[in-house]
Each structure stands twice: as structure tokens, then as C-alpha cells.
Design a protein around this motif. Sequence first.
Motif, short mmCIF file in Angstrom:
data_model
loop_
_atom_site.label_atom_id
_atom_site.label_comp_id
_atom_site.label_asym_id
_atom_site.label_seq_id
_atom_site.Cartn_x
_atom_site.Cartn_y
_atom_site.Cartn_z
N ARG A 35 -15.94 7.23 2.95
CA ARG A 35 -16.70 7.45 4.19
C ARG A 35 -18.20 7.47 3.89
O ARG A 35 -18.97 6.78 4.55
CB ARG A 35 -16.25 8.77 4.84
N VAL A 36 -18.62 8.27 2.89
CA VAL A 36 -20.06 8.41 2.67
C VAL A 36 -20.69 7.17 2.03
O VAL A 36 -21.89 6.98 2.10
CB VAL A 36 -20.42 9.69 1.85
N THR A 37 -19.87 6.32 1.41
CA THR A 37 -20.42 5.08 0.86
C THR A 37 -20.19 3.89 1.81
O THR A 37 -20.30 2.73 1.40
CB THR A 37 -19.80 4.75 -0.52
N GLU A 38 -19.84 4.18 3.04
CA GLU A 38 -19.68 3.19 4.12
C GLU A 38 -18.51 2.22 3.90
O GLU A 38 -18.41 1.19 4.57
CB GLU A 38 -20.97 2.39 4.35
N GLN A 39 -17.61 2.55 2.96
CA GLN A 39 -16.46 1.64 2.73
C GLN A 39 -15.51 1.65 3.93
O GLN A 39 -14.86 0.65 4.22
CB GLN A 39 -15.71 2.04 1.46
N ILE A 40 -15.43 2.80 4.62
CA ILE A 40 -14.55 2.86 5.80
C ILE A 40 -15.16 2.03 6.93
O ILE A 40 -14.44 1.30 7.63
CB ILE A 40 -14.30 4.33 6.22
N ASP A 41 -16.50 2.10 7.07
CA ASP A 41 -17.17 1.25 8.06
C ASP A 41 -16.95 -0.23 7.71
O ASP A 41 -16.75 -1.06 8.60
CB ASP A 41 -18.68 1.53 8.09
N ALA A 42 -16.99 -0.52 6.40
CA ALA A 42 -16.80 -1.91 5.97
C ALA A 42 -15.41 -2.41 6.38
O ALA A 42 -15.26 -3.56 6.80
CB ALA A 42 -16.99 -2.05 4.47
N LEU A 43 -14.41 -1.54 6.27
CA LEU A 43 -13.06 -1.93 6.71
C LEU A 43 -13.06 -2.27 8.19
O LEU A 43 -12.52 -3.30 8.60
CB LEU A 43 -12.09 -0.76 6.48
N SER A 44 -13.68 -1.38 8.99
CA SER A 44 -13.72 -1.62 10.44
C SER A 44 -14.43 -2.93 10.75
O SER A 44 -13.98 -3.72 11.59
CB SER A 44 -14.46 -0.48 11.16
N VAL A 45 -15.55 -3.16 10.06
CA VAL A 45 -16.33 -4.37 10.31
C VAL A 45 -15.51 -5.61 10.00
O VAL A 45 -15.62 -6.64 10.66
CB VAL A 45 -17.63 -4.34 9.45
N MET A 46 -14.63 -5.50 8.99
CA MET A 46 -13.78 -6.65 8.64
C MET A 46 -12.51 -6.68 9.48
O MET A 46 -11.50 -7.26 9.08
CB MET A 46 -13.47 -6.63 7.15
N ALA A 47 -12.58 -6.02 10.64
CA ALA A 47 -11.48 -6.05 11.63
C ALA A 47 -10.18 -5.48 11.08
O ALA A 47 -9.10 -5.90 11.46
CB ALA A 47 -11.29 -7.47 12.17
N THR A 48 -10.29 -4.53 10.14
CA THR A 48 -9.10 -3.87 9.61
C THR A 48 -9.18 -2.41 10.03
O THR A 48 -10.16 -1.73 9.72
CB THR A 48 -9.08 -3.98 8.07
N ASN A 49 -8.14 -1.94 10.73
CA ASN A 49 -8.19 -0.56 11.20
C ASN A 49 -8.03 0.40 10.03
O ASN A 49 -7.03 0.35 9.32
CB ASN A 49 -7.09 -0.32 12.23
N PRO A 50 -9.01 1.29 9.80
CA PRO A 50 -8.92 2.18 8.63
C PRO A 50 -7.76 3.18 8.70
O PRO A 50 -7.24 3.55 7.66
CB PRO A 50 -10.27 2.91 8.61
N VAL A 51 -7.35 3.56 9.91
CA VAL A 51 -6.21 4.48 10.01
C VAL A 51 -4.95 3.77 9.50
O VAL A 51 -4.19 4.31 8.70
CB VAL A 51 -6.02 4.98 11.46
N LYS A 52 -4.77 2.54 9.93
CA LYS A 52 -3.59 1.79 9.49
C LYS A 52 -3.65 1.48 8.00
O LYS A 52 -2.64 1.55 7.30
CB LYS A 52 -3.47 0.49 10.29
N HIS A 53 -4.82 1.11 7.53
CA HIS A 53 -4.95 0.65 6.15
C HIS A 53 -4.96 1.82 5.15
O HIS A 53 -4.41 1.70 4.06
CB HIS A 53 -6.23 -0.17 6.02
N LEU A 54 -5.60 2.92 5.53
CA LEU A 54 -5.78 4.00 4.56
C LEU A 54 -4.85 5.20 4.79
O LEU A 54 -4.32 5.77 3.83
CB LEU A 54 -7.23 4.51 4.60
N ILE A 55 -4.68 5.59 6.04
CA ILE A 55 -3.99 6.85 6.31
C ILE A 55 -2.48 6.67 6.45
O ILE A 55 -1.70 7.43 5.87
CB ILE A 55 -4.60 7.56 7.54
N LEU A 94 0.83 -1.21 0.00
CA LEU A 94 0.00 0.00 0.00
C LEU A 94 0.87 1.26 0.00
O LEU A 94 0.53 2.27 -0.62
CB LEU A 94 -0.93 0.01 1.23
N ILE A 95 2.00 1.19 0.73
CA ILE A 95 2.90 2.35 0.78
C ILE A 95 3.48 2.61 -0.61
O ILE A 95 3.48 3.75 -1.09
CB ILE A 95 4.03 2.13 1.81
N PHE A 96 3.92 1.55 -1.29
CA PHE A 96 4.49 1.73 -2.64
C PHE A 96 3.43 2.28 -3.61
O PHE A 96 3.74 3.12 -4.46
CB PHE A 96 5.06 0.40 -3.17
N LYS A 97 2.22 1.79 -3.46
CA LYS A 97 1.14 2.27 -4.33
C LYS A 97 0.93 3.78 -4.14
O LYS A 97 0.77 4.54 -5.10
CB LYS A 97 -0.15 1.49 -3.98
N GLN A 98 0.97 4.19 -2.88
CA GLN A 98 0.78 5.62 -2.60
C GLN A 98 2.01 6.43 -3.03
O GLN A 98 1.88 7.57 -3.46
CB GLN A 98 0.51 5.84 -1.10
#
Lengths: 248, 244
Positions: free
Chosen positions: B111-131, B30-34
Motif C-alpha cells: 500500500r505505502v509503495t503504491e503497488q496496490i494502486d499499480a494493481l488497480s491501474v492495471m485493471a486488476t482488482n486488488p481484493v481479488k488478487h491479494l486478499i 495464487l491460492i496454492f502459493k498462499q
Amino acid sequence: MIELVDVHKSFGTQKVLDGLNLRIEDGKTTVIIGKSGGGKSVLLKHIIGLLKPDSGQILVNGIDITTLNDRELNEVRKNFGMLFQEAALFDSMNVGENVAFPLREHTKKKEKEIREIVDERLRAVGLPGVENKMPSELSGGMRKRVGLARALAMHPQIILYDEPTTGLDPIMTEAINDLIINTQKNFNVTCVVISHDIESIFEIGHNIAMLYDGKIVEYGTPEVIKQSDNPVLKQFLSGSLVGPISIM
Amino acid sequence: MENIEEMGKILLLFISIISWMVRPPLKLRLIFKQMEFVGVKSIYVVVLTGTFTGMVLALQSYYGFRMFSAESLVGSTVALSMTRELGPVLTALMVTARAGSAMAAELGTMRVTEQIDALSVMATNPVKHLIVPRVIASVIMLPILTIVSDFMGIIGGYFVGVMVLHINKGIFVKNITRYVDLGDLYNGLTKAAVFGLILSLVGCYKGFNTTGGAEGVGKATTEAVVLASITILISDYFLTAIMF
């Protein structure tokens, strides 16, 4: 077993949940009904820890998830799958990557095994061979089915459905209802479904709970619900404009 | 009052980013992609701004220095301005407009399409995964882009100074080496890394806290660019005051 005990939640001055109590039985489908904007999605988000209550307990298999830290909560969440209202597929990934996401995140399975599971889950929801399509190429019904395949990927014990049939045509509604029933039977999972669709709730629900004014005002099997004298429930089921539920 | 509250929330997000950054696994893919998105895809715009900034700087300083026959200082003026100031600042502003806005828009839509909530629900921390990947990529890539900008600015200045205005090329280059040292470059690159942190932190914060559908995403994107740009310019003053 999921149990909500005296749950209160407000957003600013608006009280959404007001001393709510609900027990969700294992291996059964519990449908939560109530008017739009009445707090059903808020209730569902409390069950999976996306929202924290102002007060009260949310017990999942005996653990109060309101007291858990991020890491502990994530462990509990691994038992859950959730189908969002608009499916919430990751639009930067194709269908296969979406379904494989939780497997790649939380398991050490080999790519070949992951591909087999993805293929199997997509077949289970009636969408074989769409792995390489992007979510934007799918219809609303297909997106929901892919969302369900993703929710099933980790073999969860509990599946939450947020309005799974809203906005779908009658045939697709029936297909999704069948999927919910079959998934529950085949995997023996506990399901919590939020729905407005009166026909669907009696078809899929083992138990039905009516949420009104921040509380569960009626709870029971479909037969009990159909025969209930509760004026709120009666008005909701009949779709009448006259009654305790105001449309404002 | 709202601004103070917002600053507090950004600070809390920063602390959360640091705490997730040090927890394994670090998601290198993910880091390389960014890094590709923030860095590689910004090179074209950075080359253009750097080159033309160097060119116009040479032209303007030439007209100024000519009044007291100091045209030989054009090269060192361009090089010093680019390495200390214009390279990092202009690069940061261009990357804010290109990548900072995209971060806010992408996370806002998620956020508005609930994809961030979906990450949380799948036990993946959105701060770690996205930010975290976006912040790491920005902090690494901004200094690299700044080197490109500095280099192209000096090349642009050389082109205008030597080829167009006929300043002696030996003197042009010699004065650069005489007045510019590696410390100028290092300080400029340190600034760039701080700007990378600011633009990614603000872009992600605004996107992550988006509310209100498509309109909310648009608002978050605009606010991210404005807030990040202002913060970059203000922090530039203080960083300069501390460093030089």
C-alpha cells in the motif's frame, strides 16, 4: 480525450481540488506543474479513477468515469498505462514478471509471445536482458524505466507519469525525458506528466498546465507559458520565495 | 465509536471478498502459493506447540487426577482438550503471529509503495488478487494444521502419560476412544476454519488500509496480531457455547 469538469475534492477540511477544469488533448503531452503537496498526484489519481471526486465529471473518451462500477472502470483502465513516482514494481516478482503482469492478466497470449513482448519493451527502455533481476537489485532510474516498460506492455492509448524524473541525476533525467518523448512519438499516445523539473517540462510538454489553489490557473504551449504574466506561474518558474505561492 | 466504524469496514471488506470469490477466474496458482505460506511453512511451529501443549496437559492433569486416583482419565482429558479447544485456538494464535502478521506487513508495504494502486491501474482488482487467495488459503489450511496439532498433542500426552508417568497404555488409549468422538474433532475443525477467516480477514484489512510509511506498516502489523488474537479468543467462547 480526457476532460475534467468542475472537479472538487477535499480530504477532511483540506480542499485539494476546487472547481478544477482541464482538457487534455489526444496524442499530445500535457505537463501539470504546481507546488509540492498542491494536489498534482491527486489530480492524476482522479484521471485513472483511483480517487473519486466529491463533485464534478471526469470524461475519458466521452465516458464519465466517476459513474462507472468496478468492472466498467477496469475496462477503461485497460487503455491506460501509469508510471508511479517510485515505479511501484511488485517486489515479489522479477522484472520480467512485472512487465508481463498485465499481459498475463488480461490477454490469452502464449508464454513465448509474452516473453517476446517483454523483451521488446525492455529494449525500448534501454534495459535488455534484465528480466531475471529483482526490483531490489535495480537503481532508482532503472526501476522507473522498468515501470515504463510495464506501463507500455498493453499498448495503452494514454500514459500517466507521476514525477518521472524526481530524484534522478541529470543524465538519467535526460534519458527518461527522451523516453517520454520517443514513446509519445513512436506509439502516438496521449501523455499526462506531473513534474517540478522546469527544464524537463519545456522539453517534453506540448501543453503545460499550472495547478494552484485547486484550480488550473494557466494553460498553454511552452511558448505561451514562458511569456505569461501570471504572477503564480512567474514565481513558480523563477523559483522565487516572494510571490503569491507560500511555502507553508 | 472508532471500533464500530472499523467493524463496519471489516464487514464491508468481507462482503467484497465474497463477491470477488464467486466471480471467475479463481486464481488457483495464487491460492496454492498462499496455502504453502500459511500451511506448509507453519507446520514446524504448530508441531512444536501442539506437542508441548499435550505434554504439559498430561503432566498437569496427572497431578490433579492422582489426588482422587483417576490417572486413567489423563489420556481422554488431553485428547478432549486438544480437539475441542487447545488445538484450534493455539494453532490459530500461532498462525496469526506468523502468517497474519506477515499478511498485514506485506499488504501494508504494498500500500505505502503504491503497488496496490499499480494493481488497480492495471485493471486488476486488488481484493481479488491479494486478499481472496489469502482468505481461501487460511480457511482451508487452519483445519489441516489443527489436525496436526491435535495429533501431536495426543502423541505428546501419550509420551508423558505412558512413558514418563507410567499410566497403563491400554487404558490411556481406551479412554481416549471412549470419551472422544468425531463430533469433538469436527467442531474443533469448524472453529479452526472460522479462526482462519478471522486472522486472514483482519491481517489483510489492516495491511490494505495502512497509511504513513514504515511506521504505519509496523503499526498495522501489531494491530493486526492484537485484533485477530482477541477476536479469535472472544469468538471461541461463543462458538463453544453454540457447538457443545
